[in-house]
Design a protein around this motif. Structure first.
Motif, PDB file in Angstrom:
ATOM      1  N   PHE A  28       0.796  -1.131  -0.048  1.00 11.59           N
ATOM      2  CA  PHE A  28      -0.004  -0.152  -0.061  1.00 11.59           C
ATOM      3  C   PHE A  28       0.856   1.310   0.017  1.00 11.59           C
ATOM      4  O   PHE A  28       0.300   2.417   0.484  1.00 11.59           O
TER       5      PHE A  28
ATOM      6  N   TYR B 248      -0.843   4.466  -2.070  1.00  9.50           N
ATOM      7  CA  TYR B 248      -1.834   5.242  -1.470  1.00  9.50           C
ATOM      8  C   TYR B 248      -1.712   5.714  -0.044  1.00  9.50           C
ATOM      9  O   TYR B 248      -2.295   6.715   0.304  1.00  9.50           O
ATOM     10  N   GLU B 249      -0.596   5.186   0.747  1.00  7.93           N
ATOM     11  CA  GLU B 249      -0.236   5.806   1.950  1.00  7.93           C
ATOM     12  C   GLU B 249       0.872   7.009   1.945  1.00  7.93           C
ATOM     13  O   GLU B 249       1.776   6.945   2.699  1.00  7.93           O
TER      14      GLU B 249
ATOM     15  N   GLN C  66      -5.310   0.333  -4.847  1.00 11.17           N
ATOM     16  CA  GLN C  66      -4.844  -0.173  -3.490  1.00 11.17           C
ATOM     17  C   GLN C  66      -5.883   0.331  -2.309  1.00 11.17           C
ATOM     18  O   GLN C  66      -6.225  -0.325  -1.607  1.00 11.17           O
TER      19      GLN C  66
ATOM     20  N   LYS D  71      -7.342  -2.171   0.207  1.00 10.37           N
ATOM     21  CA  LYS D  71      -7.695  -2.223   1.485  1.00 10.37           C
ATOM     22  C   LYS D  71      -8.862  -2.141   2.031  1.00 10.37           C
ATOM     23  O   LYS D  71      -9.458  -2.858   3.191  1.00 10.37           O
TER      24      LYS D  71
END
Length: 360
Positions: A104, A107-108, A124, A128
């Motif tokens: 991830f 996206y993080e 992503q 999640k």
């Protein structure tokens, strides 16, 4: 989660503490029964990490002394934990630490929201969200099974009624899980074989920080014109629910508000057209209304005034009432209950009026 109505009226403080322990014990047992042996992403055995549904940098941007308000704050139940810390907000246990840290990364990363998010970022987010919902619904399923068994043992003469009360919810959770796995499998396959299958239907980059963080997928019952989008009371295995992904990510001095769909979805055409033609103010008002009418896993800044929290309690309690009604509830009534044009005021936390101010 479909909740059982819980009022603390008439209970002493000691009874409330004891009941809270019982409820927490039931949740713990349900999570234990639904526990997986292997990481759902790499298929390796071992421990699961505390994976967060919302990137922690978003939560840090609205927290006060590391604390956040939640849905439980709004329904004000003495049996449920009302505040969340950043570390325990929206966690689930289905993947290992290695996968959580590697899969991830896009996206993080705050840089992902400097412009319109890429297909990789959207995938992503979908991955999640589906993992969290699998965890949530599998836990719910075990809780319903346990509650059904306890009630039948205590009141065997009500067996027929109890079966009717729980069986439809159990079947609904099974279908929810099946649909979540389908979304999960598509997103997981896309990690190794990327392809375009998601489409953004609304993206707003705001130049202020909103006091709410949310990431989830919602099956809209009805759109802005009263049209039916999903029959959430159709439990037939052949019926496919179409989910709307929503992400509200508060950043430092800005916010990303993203709505996207699987490009195979066909029932959101009128809703998508409305979003594209609406002013930003109206669009954000509708998105805010959807979150508070449908979701319960958002997190709020503790900097919000008590008056605003009280105003938000009305839609939260409406949602709680809708979730505690009989499963035989009709689609016709649901369209009325979830009508986005309903005449009640929900503070629009996506507007500048409620923005979180930072001091350098």
């Amino acid at each position: 989660m479909n909740r059982i109505e819980m009022s603390s009226d008439g209970f002493s403080d000691d009874q409330i503490i004891e009941l809270r322990k019982i409820i927490n014990g039931q949740i713990k047992d349900a999570r234990k029964k639904s526990r997986h042996d292997k990481c759902l992403l790499c298929d390796k055995e071992g421990g699961f990490c505390d994976s967060h549904i919302i990137p922690q940098f978003c939560l840090k941007n609205i927290a006060w002394n590391g604390k956040l308000n939640s849905f439980n704050t709004l329904i004000d139940s003495d049996f449920l934990k009302k505040n969340s810390g950043i570390k325990d907000a929206g966690i689930f246990h289905l993947i290992c630490r290695s996968c959580d840290g590697k899969v991830f990364q896009n996206y993080e990363n705050t840089e992902a929201y400097e412009s319109v998010p890429t297909e990789t970022v959207l995938n992503q987010i979908a991955l999640k969200t589906s993992l969290r919902d699998i965890y949530k619904h599998e836990t719910e399923l075990e809780m319903y099974k346990a509650m059904k068994q306890v009630m039948k043992e205590k009141s065997p003469f009500l067996s027929i009624f109890i079966n009717k009360m729980f069986d439809s919810q159990i079947e609904a959770r099974k279908l929810d899980i099946k649909e979540c796995y389908e979304i999960f499998n598509t997103a997981k396959e896309n990690l190794s074989s990327p392809k375009k299958y998601l489409k953004i239907i609304s993206y707003d980059k705001l130049d202020f920080t909103v006091p709410i963080a949310f990431q989830g997928m919602i099956a809209l019952v009805t759109g802005v014109n009263g049209e039916t989008i999903n029959d959430n009371y159709n439990y037939h295995s052949s019926y496919k629910v179409e989910y709307l992904h929503i992400a509200v990510f508060p950043l430092k001095q800005s916010t990303a508000v993203i709505l996207f769909l699987n490009d195979k979805c066909t029932r959101y055409e009128k809703f998508e057209k409305f979003l594209s033609e609406a002013t930003q103010e109206k669009r954000l008002e509708i998105i805010n209304r959807i979150i508070f009418l449908y979701a319960e896993d958002y997190y709020l800044s503790k900097l919000l005034d008590d008056d605003i929290i009280r105003e938000l309690q009305e839609p939260a309690k409406i949602l709680q009432d809708l979730m505690t009604t009989a499963p035989q509830k009709s689609l016709k009534n649901a369209v009325k209950d979830y009508d986005l044009r309903r005449d009640f005021c929900i503070p629009n936390l996506l507007s500048r009026d409620y923005s979180v101010k930072f001091e350098d």
